[in-house]
Design a protein around this motif. Sequence first.
Motif, PDB file in Angstrom:
ATOM      1  N   PHE A  61      33.382  54.368  43.898  1.00  0.00           N
ATOM      2  CA  PHE A  61      34.862  54.579  44.319  1.00  0.00           C
ATOM      3  C   PHE A  61      34.443  54.210  45.840  1.00  0.00           C
ATOM      4  O   PHE A  61      33.800  55.207  46.403  1.00  0.00           O
ATOM      5  CB  PHE A  61      35.884  55.615  44.180  1.00  0.00           C
ATOM      6  N   GLY A 152      42.671  56.037  40.560  1.00  0.00           N
ATOM      7  CA  GLY A 152      41.175  56.903  39.452  1.00  0.00           C
ATOM      8  C   GLY A 152      41.719  56.899  38.135  1.00  0.00           C
ATOM      9  O   GLY A 152      40.720  56.351  37.066  1.00  0.00           O
ATOM     10  N   GLY A 169      31.430  59.335  37.954  1.00  0.00           N
ATOM     11  CA  GLY A 169      32.578  58.761  39.014  1.00  0.00           C
ATOM     12  C   GLY A 169      31.356  59.254  40.133  1.00  0.00           C
ATOM     13  O   GLY A 169      30.711  59.799  40.694  1.00  0.00           O
ATOM     14  N   GLU A 171      31.137  57.790  44.490  1.00  0.00           N
ATOM     15  CA  GLU A 171      31.425  57.439  45.720  1.00  0.00           C
ATOM     16  C   GLU A 171      30.698  57.031  46.551  1.00  0.00           C
ATOM     17  O   GLU A 171      29.279  56.594  46.877  1.00  0.00           O
ATOM     18  CB  GLU A 171      32.143  58.824  46.208  1.00  0.00           C
ATOM     19  N   GLU A 238      38.179  57.455  48.347  1.00  0.00           N
ATOM     20  CA  GLU A 238      37.115  57.306  47.853  1.00  0.00           C
ATOM     21  C   GLU A 238      37.547  59.275  47.313  1.00  0.00           C
ATOM     22  O   GLU A 238      37.515  59.097  46.117  1.00  0.00           O
ATOM     23  CB  GLU A 238      35.741  57.062  47.996  1.00  0.00           C
ATOM     24  N   LEU A 242      38.564  59.905  42.893  1.00  0.00           N
ATOM     25  CA  LEU A 242      37.552  60.352  41.831  1.00  0.00           C
ATOM     26  C   LEU A 242      38.248  61.604  40.949  1.00  0.00           C
ATOM     27  O   LEU A 242      37.834  61.953  39.697  1.00  0.00           O
ATOM     28  CB  LEU A 242      36.181  61.286  42.705  1.00  0.00           C
ATOM     29  N   TYR A 246      38.969  62.377  37.394  1.00  0.00           N
ATOM     30  CA  TYR A 246      38.543  63.071  36.091  1.00  0.00           C
ATOM     31  C   TYR A 246      39.350  63.711  35.409  1.00  0.00           C
ATOM     32  O   TYR A 246      39.162  63.911  34.336  1.00  0.00           O
ATOM     33  CB  TYR A 246      37.782  64.703  37.190  1.00  0.00           C
ATOM     34  N   VAL A 258      29.685  64.984  36.251  1.00  0.00           N
ATOM     35  CA  VAL A 258      29.975  65.086  37.856  1.00  0.00           C
ATOM     36  C   VAL A 258      28.560  65.008  38.699  1.00  0.00           C
ATOM     37  O   VAL A 258      27.309  65.785  38.025  1.00  0.00           O
ATOM     38  CB  VAL A 258      30.698  66.300  37.939  1.00  0.00           C
ATOM     39  N   SER A 263      30.973  64.730  44.586  1.00  0.00           N
ATOM     40  CA  SER A 263      32.014  64.584  43.532  1.00  0.00           C
ATOM     41  C   SER A 263      32.298  65.736  43.004  1.00  0.00           C
ATOM     42  O   SER A 263      33.204  65.718  42.034  1.00  0.00           O
ATOM     43  CB  SER A 263      31.339  63.591  42.690  1.00  0.00           C
ATOM     44  N   ALA A 266      35.352  67.131  44.745  1.00  0.00           N
ATOM     45  CA  ALA A 266      36.424  66.018  44.115  1.00  0.00           C
ATOM     46  C   ALA A 266      36.641  66.878  42.732  1.00  0.00           C
ATOM     47  O   ALA A 266      37.859  66.830  41.820  1.00  0.00           O
ATOM     48  CB  ALA A 266      35.753  64.701  43.646  1.00  0.00           C
ATOM     49  N   GLY A 314      26.382  58.476  42.711  1.00  0.00           N
ATOM     50  CA  GLY A 314      26.393  58.950  41.286  1.00  0.00           C
ATOM     51  C   GLY A 314      25.502  59.011  40.691  1.00  0.00           C
ATOM     52  O   GLY A 314      24.612  58.739  39.613  1.00  0.00           O
TER      53      GLY A 314
END
Length: 346
Positions: A61, A152, A169, A171, A238, A242, A246, A258, A263, A266, A314
């Motif tokens: 994202f 998401g 995921g 970002e 973003e 995320l 999830y 993750v 991340s 998030a 990621g």
Amino acid sequence: MWYLEAVKKIDKAIEQQAIDRQNDLTKPKGSLGLLEGLATRLAGRQGVIKPNVDKIQISVFAGDSGIADEQVSLFPQVVTMQMVQNFVSKGAAITVLAEQYQADFEVIDVGVANPLIETIGVVNQRVADGTKNFAITQAMNKDELQSALNAGQECVMRAENKGVTLFIGGEMGIANTTCATAILCELLGKTASELTGAGTGLDDAGIERKVAVIGKALDKYQVGNNPLKALQTYGGFEIVALAGAYIACAQRGISILVDGFISTTAALAAVRINPQVKEWMEFSHQSAEKGHWLVLKELGVKPILDMGMRLGEGSGASVAIGIMKSACCLHNNMATFSEAMVLEGK
């Protein structure tokens, strides 16, 4: 709201059968360490004694944050747009890793500030032209928060239609470590100085400026332990997307791997919104960003790797794919004591 709905139940009976199989493999019990739990937890999530991570979705994202106006990053905001183009051209770390593991990859524009040239490979789920500067006002309004969460969810619906067994995921957004740090300060009850790190490589003076910006915002809003309000006040689109992804994965029964600091922020927000989401998560690595270990400690989890990484996108999670695959391969293909006619040392 959809994100408050129950997650899919783990098949505990299958998970126990997987544990029984793991304990009967031709090795001393527990000798494969963390690999054993990775495999048996996946079995419970997938409802099969022999799980797999053969179908992987990596979704990045991308969005810009108004807080970049406060000079909290080494890089100008235009870099977000340039990196999205780099993703499409397969020149980024995450795209190289996605190809290595033959994962499905997509980059989703949820709010890149600089106009993107229409390019095949970018999913357009724009909420706005970046968030507002939270040093001045809340990053987004309630409608924008909902739209980012929905982005998401829609990403995961696409993944579900492809039969994905593992979701990663990522970002991209200049200054989004500042957003993540502010969110964490609220959710963990910590000060800016306790959690603020170098991000993309700030020097000591840059970190002090970043601490001051976050500290003033915390004093201004005083959100406290309210995950949705924290996301709305400080988040990048973003980060919110995320969190939504999830939650949607857990609701649809898709295992989550993750990534790093942002991340995991998030992920913590997602768990605070819907606590059972945690059952569907594995945590890939401990990043070099200052506050990451505190988030992992709060969640009570042990990451798979500690490689000193702090790239995001990621990438750390993608490096851990090989470990996940090894865990499944060993669990599924090793012989049991009875199959190998080996005397158990009990």
